[in-house]
Design a protein around this motif. Structure first.
Motif, PDB file in Angstrom:
ATOM      1  N   ARG A 359      32.918  71.339  28.175  1.00 22.76           N
ATOM      2  CA  ARG A 359      33.794  70.700  29.710  1.00 22.76           C
ATOM      3  C   ARG A 359      32.937  71.053  30.905  1.00 22.76           C
ATOM      4  NH1 ARG A 359      38.544  69.213  32.205  1.00 22.76           N
ATOM      5  NH2 ARG A 359      39.049  70.709  33.838  1.00 22.76           N
ATOM      6  N   ASP A 363      35.347  72.503  39.104  1.00 25.28           N
ATOM      7  CA  ASP A 363      35.163  74.080  39.679  1.00 25.28           C
ATOM      8  C   ASP A 363      33.641  74.495  39.798  1.00 25.28           C
ATOM      9  OD1 ASP A 363      35.716  74.144  37.027  1.00 25.28           O
ATOM     10  OD2 ASP A 363      36.341  76.504  36.959  1.00 25.28           O
ATOM     11  N   GLU A 364      33.244  73.592  38.467  1.00 23.60           N
ATOM     12  CA  GLU A 364      31.936  74.830  38.841  1.00 23.60           C
ATOM     13  C   GLU A 364      30.748  74.360  39.169  1.00 23.60           C
ATOM     14  OE1 GLU A 364      31.703  76.435  33.740  1.00 23.60           O
ATOM     15  OE2 GLU A 364      31.480  74.371  34.091  1.00 23.60           O
ATOM     16  N   ARG A 385      20.135  78.615  35.230  1.00 26.26           N
ATOM     17  CA  ARG A 385      21.655  79.280  34.455  1.00 26.26           C
ATOM     18  C   ARG A 385      22.111  78.103  33.817  1.00 26.26           C
ATOM     19  NH1 ARG A 385      25.794  82.371  36.008  1.00 26.26           N
ATOM     20  NH2 ARG A 385      24.880  83.695  37.395  1.00 26.26           N
ATOM     21  N   LEU A 386      22.723  78.917  32.761  1.00 20.15           N
ATOM     22  CA  LEU A 386      23.866  78.360  31.660  1.00 20.15           C
ATOM     23  C   LEU A 386      25.636  78.619  32.581  1.00 20.15           C
ATOM     24  CD1 LEU A 386      24.087  76.831  28.707  1.00 20.15           C
ATOM     25  CD2 LEU A 386      24.647  79.402  27.994  1.00 20.15           C
ATOM     26  N   LEU A 387      25.911  77.209  32.349  1.00 17.27           N
ATOM     27  CA  LEU A 387      27.459  77.688  32.475  1.00 17.27           C
ATOM     28  C   LEU A 387      27.870  77.672  31.733  1.00 17.27           C
ATOM     29  CD1 LEU A 387      27.182  74.236  34.837  1.00 17.27           C
ATOM     30  CD2 LEU A 387      26.728  76.144  35.269  1.00 17.27           C
ATOM     31  N   TYR A 388      28.304  79.311  31.212  1.00 19.66           N
ATOM     32  CA  TYR A 388      28.955  79.484  30.249  1.00 19.66           C
ATOM     33  C   TYR A 388      29.888  80.526  30.752  1.00 19.66           C
ATOM     34  CZ  TYR A 388      28.791  80.351  25.295  1.00 19.66           C
ATOM     35  OH  TYR A 388      29.638  80.997  24.542  1.00 19.66           O
ATOM     36  N   THR A 389      31.570  80.345  29.899  1.00 22.51           N
ATOM     37  CA  THR A 389      32.045  81.903  30.505  1.00 22.51           C
ATOM     38  C   THR A 389      31.652  83.091  30.140  1.00 22.51           C
ATOM     39  OG1 THR A 389      34.176  81.012  29.994  1.00 22.51           O
ATOM     40  CG2 THR A 389      33.387  79.873  32.000  1.00 22.51           C
ATOM     41  N   GLU A 390      32.853  84.509  30.696  1.00 19.96           N
ATOM     42  CA  GLU A 390      33.773  85.439  29.976  1.00 19.96           C
ATOM     43  C   GLU A 390      34.322  84.953  28.416  1.00 19.96           C
ATOM     44  OE1 GLU A 390      33.253  88.259  31.611  1.00 19.96           O
ATOM     45  OE2 GLU A 390      32.633  89.126  30.420  1.00 19.96           O
ATOM     46  N   ALA A 391      35.829  83.759  28.845  1.00 23.49           N
ATOM     47  CA  ALA A 391      36.305  83.140  28.237  1.00 23.49           C
ATOM     48  C   ALA A 391      35.381  82.785  26.954  1.00 23.49           C
ATOM     49  CB  ALA A 391      36.996  82.589  28.543  1.00 23.49           C
ATOM     50  N   LEU A 393      32.433  83.336  25.473  1.00 25.49           N
ATOM     51  CA  LEU A 393      31.779  84.789  24.759  1.00 25.49           C
ATOM     52  C   LEU A 393      32.476  85.304  23.680  1.00 25.49           C
ATOM     53  CD1 LEU A 393      28.264  85.536  24.825  1.00 25.49           C
ATOM     54  CD2 LEU A 393      28.767  86.856  26.232  1.00 25.49           C
TER      55      LEU A 393
ATOM     56  N   LEU B 200      37.675  76.693  45.182  1.00 24.76           N
ATOM     57  CA  LEU B 200      38.665  76.532  44.080  1.00 24.76           C
ATOM     58  C   LEU B 200      37.504  77.839  43.670  1.00 24.76           C
ATOM     59  CD1 LEU B 200      37.526  73.334  42.020  1.00 24.76           C
ATOM     60  CD2 LEU B 200      39.698  74.336  42.536  1.00 24.76           C
ATOM     61  N   PRO B 203      34.397  79.976  38.511  1.00 24.07           N
ATOM     62  CA  PRO B 203      33.906  80.643  37.613  1.00 24.07           C
ATOM     63  C   PRO B 203      33.815  81.597  36.926  1.00 24.07           C
ATOM     64  CG  PRO B 203      33.529  78.417  37.491  1.00 24.07           C
ATOM     65  CD  PRO B 203      32.990  79.164  38.937  1.00 24.07           C
ATOM     66  N   ASP B 204      34.212  82.542  36.154  1.00 21.92           N
ATOM     67  CA  ASP B 204      33.534  83.958  35.570  1.00 21.92           C
ATOM     68  C   ASP B 204      32.164  83.823  34.876  1.00 21.92           C
ATOM     69  OD1 ASP B 204      35.232  82.691  33.599  1.00 21.92           O
ATOM     70  OD2 ASP B 204      35.644  84.656  32.749  1.00 21.92           O
ATOM     71  N   TRP B 205      31.114  83.732  35.149  1.00 24.29           N
ATOM     72  CA  TRP B 205      30.010  82.947  34.346  1.00 24.29           C
ATOM     73  C   TRP B 205      29.580  84.347  33.859  1.00 24.29           C
ATOM     74  CZ3 TRP B 205      28.664  79.042  38.947  1.00 24.29           C
ATOM     75  CH2 TRP B 205      28.971  78.448  38.690  1.00 24.29           C
ATOM     76  N   VAL B 206      28.889  84.394  32.812  1.00 25.13           N
ATOM     77  CA  VAL B 206      28.642  85.484  32.261  1.00 25.13           C
ATOM     78  C   VAL B 206      26.694  85.028  32.059  1.00 25.13           C
ATOM     79  CG1 VAL B 206      30.372  87.101  31.201  1.00 25.13           C
ATOM     80  CG2 VAL B 206      29.293  84.727  29.816  1.00 25.13           C
TER      81      VAL B 206
END
Lengths: 409, 308
Positions: A359, A363-364, A385-391, A393, B200, B203-206
């Motif tokens: 998804r 916000d992103e 950038r890859l849209l990818y969150t801490e959660a 990973l 907003l 997001p916590d991107w990594v």
């Protein structure tokens, strides 16, 4: 015209029915199967005067589609993901035969690893095949693009097959209000398929060249396909104007949403564009002049329309729901190619999101528009950038930990 | 916009329930969207379906970030993490559970101070997978308070048109029974207002690191990884061995079990691994002394799952 609730798959089936298809070669694959089931149901109940044949693979299905279209009947077929790739050799062949028909692809990310959910890795693999390529953002567009697909593909100066894409689950299984065109209106709009002298008849063999060619003739025939595809842009535009006059629904090759005065623009395809409109509105409410530029038509690539839509914008956030391994986002590379050397071209920032149905949130989108604008101020494009969150990973690390335990048990 | 999610098991009519609810809202003049979510599982596996309704065209797609109403057709799913029933419930969310257990007991079980409702719904005795989709739609429609009885009736007619007259009447009866049962809560679920333009959070991107290939490839290099997937969750009927009747001819039930879920202990006694038994009941069919009886899972599954 009536307004009913239809899933993307049902809307596609209605498109084929309203176009009056004669022949539906088929092979099942999730999330596309429902389209064929719906058409087969109508054929069984005599609501649709057509024949359907189940093949042993997508490769044979595409061969049958091209062969039947070459005889001058109207052909519809559909597939998804691995099925499209399995048929890939024949995609190039039937396009080379200049056999016009509509192939629907319900996007599903390609294995491995396997998933049922959507990204554009499958359909973009077909971008160089000679098929026209149309991308739907809503169930309504899925239906309209089938009608426009036939009109464009069968035009005597085009004669190339058309691939209509819709996103798996997000459109295929999602039901929303769709205006069903009046059958008579649809029939008049699509018109009869007139193959003229190009129709294959077993009793009247014709040859337009020899079977195996050298570079000179080969280049000619392939380049003619390219010219025909480019010309399809004009044919599509004319047909879209006619459909809009009849239905009030615009289907331009490029959709522009609040982009005229935008400083930052989202560039993406498919159903994510409705989420992007929410992001645009939110950004506008908080004082950022955002917009959306979204191609419906990806082949032919609407270069001129994109140059004009993006001229004078400061930054473009390109969101690819695909990944060319070892290169990056396919749309980003294509757009960069189209804008290269153009005066007043915006800065492009590349983002990969939505792989395997991941998804991409409002916000992103709001955040990446900010990053694109900052990069424009700095005058340097940011690293892709890859849209990818801490959660996310963390979730993968958990799966890996379980797998590691298993391996060493 | 209203965001509603229905939960149940494959075969319970949950997708149909979502279609009925969306149809009823559409008849009321709402813009609607309904979409099921399922994977490659079979009958009995957890499924969900989302319904959205708004006064303007809906642009959101896929799973919503939160739900105003979560209707659960099968209470056993609350104990199944993979079903994700409560994943995005917040303090505004209403939770509706088909259960014979009182709402206040569910509130204390789930640690919620309010906004939990139950409905009973009579199902045929012995039904393996009771059809609950239409009832969930009826109950949810009543809790929204913006759907008339006539609109629900018209939606039921529309969405169940392919069924026999008898099946249609039975589904409609269940939907209206649930509608009547929720009368006291009519209109309790309210529409979430559109977000205002506040920025907003980022997001916590990594940055995804480069990992060694033996970590980063999704390969399965060992057998038995299927042990991790608790397919026992799909079971709707449970084979139970009566030790007093069992003659220890254990090779029969254990060999015929298509999932290898019956092992034999040192005393020659067969043991069923309920984490992986899918309830196909081949064992019960082949057991010569009829020592394997069949129990319904419904009703017992609110206990924590045990390792078999």
């Amino acid at each position: 015209m009536s307004r009913v609730l239809l899933s993307g798959n049902a809307a596609i089936a209605w498109g084929a029915r309203l176009a009056g298809v004669d022949y539906v070669p088929a092979f099942p694959i999730t999330p596309q199967t429902e389209i064929i089931e719906t058409l087969a149901g109508w054929i069984g109940s005599n609501e649709l005067d057509a024949r359907t044949v189940m093949f042993e693979s997508e490769h044979s299905m595409l061969t049958a589609a091209g062969a039947a279209a070459s005889t001058g009947v109207r052909v519809f077929t559909a597939t998804s993901s691995q099925g499209l790739l399995y048929a890939m050799e024949m995609l190039y062949s039937v396009a080379g035969w200049r056999a016009p028909f509509v192939l629907v692809n319900v996007s599903r990310a390609v294995a491995a690893p396997v998933t049922l959910h959507s990204d554009h890795g499958d359909v973009l693999a077909a971008r160089d095949s000679g098929f026209l390529q149309l991308h739907a953002a809503t169930c309504q567009e899925a239906l309209d693009l089938v009608l426009l697909g036939y009109r464009t593909a069968e035009h005597p100066d085009v004669r190339l097959p058309a691939l209509v894409n819709l996103d798996g689950f997000l459109l295929s299984f999602t039901r929303e209000p769709v205006e069903l065109p009046d059958p008579e209106l649809a029939r008049r709009f699509v018109g009869a398929f007139e193959p003229g002298a190009s129709a294959f008849r077993a009793s009247r063999p014709v040859s337009q060249a020899v079977a195996v060619l050298g570079g000179g003739p080969y280049s000619y025939f392939r380049y003619e396909m390219h010219r025909a595809s480019e010309h399809a842009g004009t044919v599509f535009a004319d047909a879209a104007i006619e459909l809009e006059a009849a239905t009030g629904r615009a289907n331009d090759a490029v959709e522009c949403y609040r982009s005229d005065d935008a400083e930052v623009v989202f560039f993406l395809i498919g159903s994510l564009s409705t989420t992007a409109k929410d992001a645009v509105d939110r950004l506008r409410e908080s004082g950022t002049r955002a917009g959306l530029v979204r191609p419906r038509l990806l082949r032919p690539f609407p270069t001129a329309a994109l140059r004009s839509a993006l001229h004078g914008r400061r930054a473009v956030a390109v969101v690819d729901q695909d990944l060319s391994i070892g290169s990056g986002g396919v749309l980003h590379a294509e757009l960069a190619g189209a804008l290269h050397g153009q005066a007043g071209a915006p800065l492009l920032a590349s983002f990969i999101g939505g792989l395997g149905g991941r998804r991409v949130g409002v916000d992103e989108l709001c955040s990446i528009s900010g990053e694109a604008l900052e990069a424009a101020s700095a005058g340097r494009p940011p690293a892709p950038r890859l849209l990818y969150t801490e959660a996310e990973l963390r979730e993968v690390r958990k799966l890996q930990a379980i797998a590691h335990e298993e391996r060493h048990r | 916009m209203y965001r509603i999610r229905l939960h149940g098991r494959g075969g319970q009519g949950i997708q149909t329930g979502a279609r009925i609810l969306a149809s009823a809202l559409f008849v009321e003049g709402f813009e609607t969207q309904d979409s099921p979510l399922y994977g490659a599982e079979r009958r009995g596996a957890p499924v969900s379906a989302t319904v959205r309704a708004a006064r303007a065209p809906i642009r959101e797609r896929g799973l919503p970030a939160r739900a105003d109403l979560i209707a659960v057709g099968d209470e056993s799913l609350l104990g199944v993490a993979a079903a994700g029933v409560l994943r995005d419930a917040d303090e505004r969310s209403w939770l509706l559970i088909r259960s014979g257990v009182a709402a206040e007991i569910w509130r204390s079980r789930l640690g919620r101070s309010e906004r939990v409702a139950t409905f009973a719904l009579e199902v045929e005795e012995g039904a393996e997978l009771p059809l609950v989709g239409a009832a969930c739609a009826g109950a949810a429609a009543r809790m929204l308070g913006v759907v008339s009885r006539a609109s629900l009736e018209s939606a039921l007619e529309r969405e169940l048109a392919a069924l026999s007259a008898q099946a249609r009447a039975a589904s409609a009866a269940r939907a209206f029974a649930a509608w009547d049962e929720l009368a006291a809560l009519a209109g309790c679920v309210t529409e979430e207002p559109a977000p205002i333009g506040a920025p907003l959070p980022r997001p916590d991107w990594v940055d995804v690191p480069l990992d060694p290939a033996d970590v980063a490839a999704p390969d399965i290099r060992v057998p038995l990884t299927s042990v991790q997937v608790r397919t026992g969750l799909w079971r709707t009927l449970r084979p139970v061995i009566d030790d007093a009747l069992c003659r220890r001819c254990s090779w029969l039930c254990s060999s015929f079990c298509p999932d290898g879920a019956i092992s034999i202990d040192p005393d020659g006694r067969p043991c069923i691994d309920y984490d992986h038994c899918k309830g196909c009941l081949v064992c019960a069919a082949v057991c010569p002394p009829h020592a394997i009886r069949v129990e319904r899972e419904a009703g017992r599954a609110t206990e924590p799952e045990k390792v078999g």
